[in-house]
Design a protein around this motif. Sequence first.
Motif, PDB file in Angstrom:
ATOM      1  N   ASP A 386       0.766  -1.144  -0.151  1.00 11.42           N
ATOM      2  CA  ASP A 386      -0.014   0.009  -0.045  1.00 11.42           C
ATOM      3  C   ASP A 386       0.857   1.052  -0.061  1.00 11.42           C
ATOM      4  OD1 ASP A 386       0.947  -0.090   2.755  1.00 11.42           O
ATOM      5  OD2 ASP A 386      -1.067   0.141   3.416  1.00 11.42           O
ATOM      6  N   HIS A 391      -0.682   8.437   3.513  1.00 13.58           N
ATOM      7  CA  HIS A 391      -1.487   8.774   4.385  1.00 13.58           C
ATOM      8  C   HIS A 391      -0.686   9.780   5.550  1.00 13.58           C
ATOM      9  CE1 HIS A 391      -4.602   9.380   7.752  1.00 13.58           C
ATOM     10  NE2 HIS A 391      -5.424   8.922   6.708  1.00 13.58           N
ATOM     11  N   ARG A 400      -5.102   0.235   7.338  1.00 12.17           N
ATOM     12  CA  ARG A 400      -4.427   0.011   5.982  1.00 12.17           C
ATOM     13  C   ARG A 400      -5.234  -0.734   4.977  1.00 12.17           C
ATOM     14  NH1 ARG A 400       1.679  -0.860   7.693  1.00 12.17           N
ATOM     15  NH2 ARG A 400       1.652  -1.325   5.275  1.00 12.17           N
ATOM     16  N   ARG A 403      -8.181   0.656   3.497  1.00 14.96           N
ATOM     17  CA  ARG A 403      -8.038   1.720   2.403  1.00 14.96           C
ATOM     18  C   ARG A 403      -7.554   0.804   1.159  1.00 14.96           C
ATOM     19  NH1 ARG A 403      -3.775   5.058   2.700  1.00 14.96           N
ATOM     20  NH2 ARG A 403      -5.051   7.138   2.012  1.00 14.96           N
TER      21      ARG A 403
END
Length: 424
Positions: A386, A391, A400, A403
């Motif tokens: 990711d 962020h 996470r 997201r």
Amino acid sequence: MEKSFVVRGHICYSPVPEKIEIVENGYLVCEDQRVAGVFETLPEQYAALPLTDYGDRLIIPGLSDLHLHAPQYAFRSLGMDMELMEWLNTHTFPEESKYADLDYAARAYEIFANDLKHSATTRAAVFATLHVPATKLLMDLLEQTQVKAFVGKVNMDRNCPDFLCEKDSATSEMDTRRWIEETMGAYKNIQPILTPRFTPACSDDLMERIGRLQKEYHLPVQSHLSENPGEIAFVGELCPDAGFYGETYDRYGLFGANGPSIMAHCVYSGDAEVELMKKRGVFVAHCPQSNLNLASGIAPARKYMDRGLNMGLGTDIAGGYSLSILRAMADAVGMSKMYWRLVDESCRPLSVSESFYLGTKGGGAFFGKCGSFEEGYAADLVVLDDASLPHPQALDVEKRLERVIFLGDERNVFAKYVEGDRVF
Ligand SMILES: [Zn+2]
């Protein structure tokens, strides 16, 4: 031992729908293609196994796609402003007829297979077309992706355009039998699945013949059920003696009685149909993006979950345009909120963990012990990166993962293993 290894990273999985188990900087041990366990510190007995450290990345079980149409992949995202019948006649049927041409099929199926390989999907139930050579070609190509898939040559002998219709039920049975004989047991990763398109496109005689093939070859079945009000009314006209749509499969043993069965959509299944699905162990393939795009309605996923039905997610390419089951998880949450707001306020929306469960262990159950990191489950895993989703705060692993489900795609899939084999 062969195919025994350890991977390290932030391990996320859902043994139950209510909660995502997370082991930060944990060790996932795989022995002989199966999960041996998840540990915070690596037990001494596994210290000699090869270890791959994925660092700060997330490790989740491989995802299962319970419903998609491979020949529709080429026109995904086209005609998304149409409703079901117009879309079928404008895009679906003309495009599927092109698979009579093997050169075209090769060009299109190569693109599909390559994209599926690089997705987070490790297990899939796939519709092909009525054409035997193109269906075998699809199976050959999918074999190379290492995804474990059931692939179905489609049966359809009525209410279809002339250019995409089998001559009669006997021809359909003969072609299907030949295809089964040529493909059953011929692959490591791919197996045939009986695929009557849906009741409107299959005569009673054809259904009876498919039912006999199932008894003879013990194959699973996939089809469509109660997707659209017009479709359901048409089934009522075609089969006036059936109490509900599901009975039109069940009377031929194609609704879970004689082997596993997946029914896609189930948007309008009434109480009697739901009861029979429960009794027969039918798997619901919930396809939220397709429900939206084709304006079918919203499948009551909450009701099916509370009722304890078998259920997983499907992309329904190309009723859904995204090949990503991560996207299907996100859409399932959103659509369940619309169901709650617009249809039935007693059906609370799905949580992210429930949706994650459907895309992993829920759908994985169709393929055996798949979609979880509990001991004995298939060593199907996906490593998600990711780093492309920055962020400003240091988020915990669960946030996470959330997201990546909502913002990620195949570009976030860093590595993939199926039954202990690393695909990339
Ligand atoms: Zn479909």
